[in-house]
Design a protein around this motif. Structure first.
Motif, PDB file in Angstrom:
ATOM      1  N   PRO A   6       0.813  -1.221   0.000  1.00 42.76           N
ATOM      2  CA  PRO A   6       0.000   0.000   0.000  1.00 42.76           C
ATOM      3  C   PRO A   6       0.842   1.264   0.000  1.00 42.76           C
ATOM      4  CG  PRO A   6      -0.880  -1.598   1.553  1.00 42.76           C
ATOM      5  CD  PRO A   6       0.436  -2.141   1.090  1.00 42.76           C
ATOM      6  N   GLU A   7       0.450   2.202  -0.842  1.00 40.84           N
ATOM      7  CA  GLU A   7       1.114   3.495  -0.887  1.00 40.84           C
ATOM      8  C   GLU A   7       0.090   4.581  -1.157  1.00 40.84           C
ATOM      9  OE1 GLU A   7       3.953   3.961  -4.011  1.00 40.84           O
ATOM     10  OE2 GLU A   7       2.645   3.136  -5.553  1.00 40.84           O
ATOM     11  N   GLU A   8       0.414   5.777  -0.708  1.00 43.59           N
ATOM     12  CA  GLU A   8      -0.480   6.910  -0.864  1.00 43.59           C
ATOM     13  C   GLU A   8      -0.252   7.561  -2.219  1.00 43.59           C
ATOM     14  OE1 GLU A   8      -3.696   8.610   1.014  1.00 43.59           O
ATOM     15  OE2 GLU A   8      -2.314   7.176   1.940  1.00 43.59           O
ATOM     16  N   ILE A   9      -1.332   7.794  -2.954  1.00 43.29           N
ATOM     17  CA  ILE A   9      -1.280   8.525  -4.217  1.00 43.29           C
ATOM     18  C   ILE A   9      -1.966   9.862  -3.960  1.00 43.29           C
ATOM     19  CG2 ILE A   9      -1.868   8.513  -6.667  1.00 43.29           C
ATOM     20  CD1 ILE A   9      -2.164   5.464  -6.439  1.00 43.29           C
ATOM     21  N   PRO A  10      -1.216  10.948  -3.902  1.00 40.91           N
ATOM     22  CA  PRO A  10      -1.791  12.242  -3.520  1.00 40.91           C
ATOM     23  C   PRO A  10      -3.024  12.610  -4.339  1.00 40.91           C
ATOM     24  CG  PRO A  10       0.590  12.394  -3.608  1.00 40.91           C
ATOM     25  CD  PRO A  10       0.230  11.053  -4.164  1.00 40.91           C
TER      26      PRO A  10
ATOM     27  N   SER B   2      -3.409   2.850  -2.308  1.00 41.29           N
ATOM     28  CA  SER B   2      -3.622   1.731  -3.227  1.00 41.29           C
ATOM     29  C   SER B   2      -2.554   0.663  -3.060  1.00 41.29           C
ATOM     30  CB  SER B   2      -3.621   2.248  -4.670  1.00 41.29           C
ATOM     31  OG  SER B   2      -3.787   1.203  -5.594  1.00 41.29           O
ATOM     32  N   ALA B   3      -2.914  -0.570  -3.397  1.00 42.65           N
ATOM     33  CA  ALA B   3      -1.974  -1.695  -3.387  1.00 42.65           C
ATOM     34  C   ALA B   3      -2.279  -2.603  -4.570  1.00 42.65           C
ATOM     35  CB  ALA B   3      -2.071  -2.475  -2.083  1.00 42.65           C
ATOM     36  N   VAL B   4      -1.255  -3.236  -5.106  1.00 40.94           N
ATOM     37  CA  VAL B   4      -1.411  -4.224  -6.177  1.00 40.94           C
ATOM     38  C   VAL B   4      -1.201  -5.601  -5.568  1.00 40.94           C
ATOM     39  CG1 VAL B   4      -0.595  -5.042  -8.411  1.00 40.94           C
ATOM     40  CG2 VAL B   4      -0.595  -2.589  -7.908  1.00 40.94           C
ATOM     41  N   LEU B   5      -2.159  -6.488  -5.804  1.00 40.91           N
ATOM     42  CA  LEU B   5      -2.179  -7.795  -5.157  1.00 40.91           C
ATOM     43  C   LEU B   5      -2.355  -8.905  -6.186  1.00 40.91           C
ATOM     44  CD1 LEU B   5      -4.705  -6.719  -2.371  1.00 40.91           C
ATOM     45  CD2 LEU B   5      -2.200  -6.636  -2.243  1.00 40.91           C
ATOM     46  N   ALA B   6      -2.154 -10.123  -5.747  1.00 45.82           N
ATOM     47  CA  ALA B   6      -2.441 -11.294  -6.579  1.00 45.82           C
ATOM     48  C   ALA B   6      -3.098 -12.341  -5.693  1.00 45.82           C
ATOM     49  CB  ALA B   6      -1.170 -11.860  -7.194  1.00 45.82           C
ATOM     50  N   ASP B   7      -4.092 -13.039  -6.231  1.00 47.09           N
ATOM     51  CA  ASP B   7      -4.756 -14.081  -5.454  1.00 47.09           C
ATOM     52  C   ASP B   7      -3.880 -15.336  -5.416  1.00 47.09           C
ATOM     53  OD1 ASP B   7      -5.223 -15.653  -7.755  1.00 47.09           O
ATOM     54  OD2 ASP B   7      -7.293 -14.970  -7.972  1.00 47.09           O
ATOM     55  N   PRO B   8      -4.277 -16.374  -4.707  1.00 48.20           N
ATOM     56  CA  PRO B   8      -3.415 -17.555  -4.588  1.00 48.20           C
ATOM     57  C   PRO B   8      -3.066 -18.235  -5.901  1.00 48.20           C
ATOM     58  CG  PRO B   8      -5.084 -17.576  -2.865  1.00 48.20           C
ATOM     59  CD  PRO B   8      -5.455 -16.474  -3.806  1.00 48.20           C
ATOM     60  N   PHE B   9      -3.804 -17.943  -6.977  1.00 45.43           N
ATOM     61  CA  PHE B   9      -3.533 -18.560  -8.272  1.00 45.43           C
ATOM     62  C   PHE B   9      -2.843 -17.593  -9.237  1.00 45.43           C
ATOM     63  CE2 PHE B   9      -7.217 -20.640  -6.360  1.00 45.43           C
ATOM     64  CZ  PHE B   9      -6.720 -21.934  -6.261  1.00 45.43           C
ATOM     65  N   GLY B  10      -2.464 -16.414  -8.735  1.00 43.67           N
ATOM     66  CA  GLY B  10      -1.680 -15.482  -9.530  1.00 43.67           C
ATOM     67  C   GLY B  10      -2.451 -14.412 -10.266  1.00 43.67           C
TER      68      GLY B  10
END
Length: 263
Positions: free
Chosen positions: A233-237, A242-250
């Motif tokens: 997670p990071e702040e976008i002024p 926001s954060a970029v994630l992946a589920d257990p299957f990618g």
């Protein structure tokens, strides 16, 4: 901002292709509070993710040869056949369809000239998702492209999107919206894949964003439930956290806790 007023060119559906629908349903249930509802035995394992009774996404088994787990964004069209032809004429490809989905609508799986996969949905009995922009629902779409200039020309040709360029540090972010709908109807962005990632073979791809009450908590839940935190997670002024994630299957996706609207 996404709405459920599905004008041509606007996102109106998102679904997940996965090798294990039950495990995916459990993961996203923990993450977003979604409940899986089967579309019936004739749907081949496809079903809806619901939140408080509203359809907010869908999920089904992988059907295309050599497919890997991924989210697919759908854009509204009044004529799936005509849009598929326009995609080919603009240098893209038709992966599947167009075909009818019972009486719900007509769809086609498509790929833009830079390799990003997407789909279109011609509404029949199903117009689109029941809810967007609320916590636990789709709120933004973003194309990471190996050739943003070509991608912008392609989507302008196919969907006639309006585009507004915003210079960022080291790149240009292009905000897109349905033609003539105004900036307040913006539904997505186009940005370049970083050069080092292009060199490493990272392809173009569309990424769905889901609104959450707490991006940090969503990232922690993802990691605890077998997924991956690709970008913490990071702040976008002026935008949110926001954060970029992946589920257990990618399957890649992003979450965002949007900044409060300016008064």
């Amino acid at each position: 901002m996404l709405t459920t007023r599905y004008v041509p060119g606007a996102p109106n559906w998102v679904d997940l292709g996965t090798p294990d629908t039950q495990a995916a349903a459990e993961f996203y249930g923990e993450l977003f509070g979604w409940v899986f509802r089967s579309a019936g035995p004739e749907a081949g394992g496809y079903g809806m993710f619901t939140l408080d009774g509203a359809t907010v996404a869908a999920v089904g088994p992988l059907t295309e040869e050599a497919a890997t787990s991924a989210w697919t964004l759908y854009f509204t069209t009044a004529d799936a056949d005509a849009t598929a032809k326009a995609v080919e004429q603009a240098g893209g490809q038709i992966r599947s369809g167009p075909y009818d989905v019972f009486t719900a609508g007509r769809t086609a799986g498509l790929t833009d000239p830079t390799g990003a996969e997407f789909a279109v949905w011609q509404p029949g009995g199903t117009k689109g998702l029941d809810a967007v922009t609320d916590p636990g629902t789709l709120c933004w779409t973003e194309l990471h492209s190996t050739d943003p200039a070509r991608a912008k020309d392609f989507y302008a040709s196919v969907f006639d999107w309006d585009a507004q360029e915003s210079p960022m540090e080291g790149f240009t972010y292009t905000v897109v919206s349905p033609t003539g709908a105004g900036a307040e109807a913006a539904h997505g962005g186009i940005m370049p894949v970083a050069e080092n990632l292009v060199a490493a073979g990272t392809p173009s791809g569309w990424r769905p964003y889901f609104e959450v009450a707490d991006a940090d908590a969503a990232a922690a839940t993802t990691g605890a439930r077998g997924g991956s935190v690709i970008m913490p997670p990071e702040e976008i002024p002026g935008v949110g956290r926001s954060a970029v994630l992946a589920d257990p299957f990618g399957a890649l996706f992003a979450v965002i806790t949007s900044a409060p609207a300016a008064a």
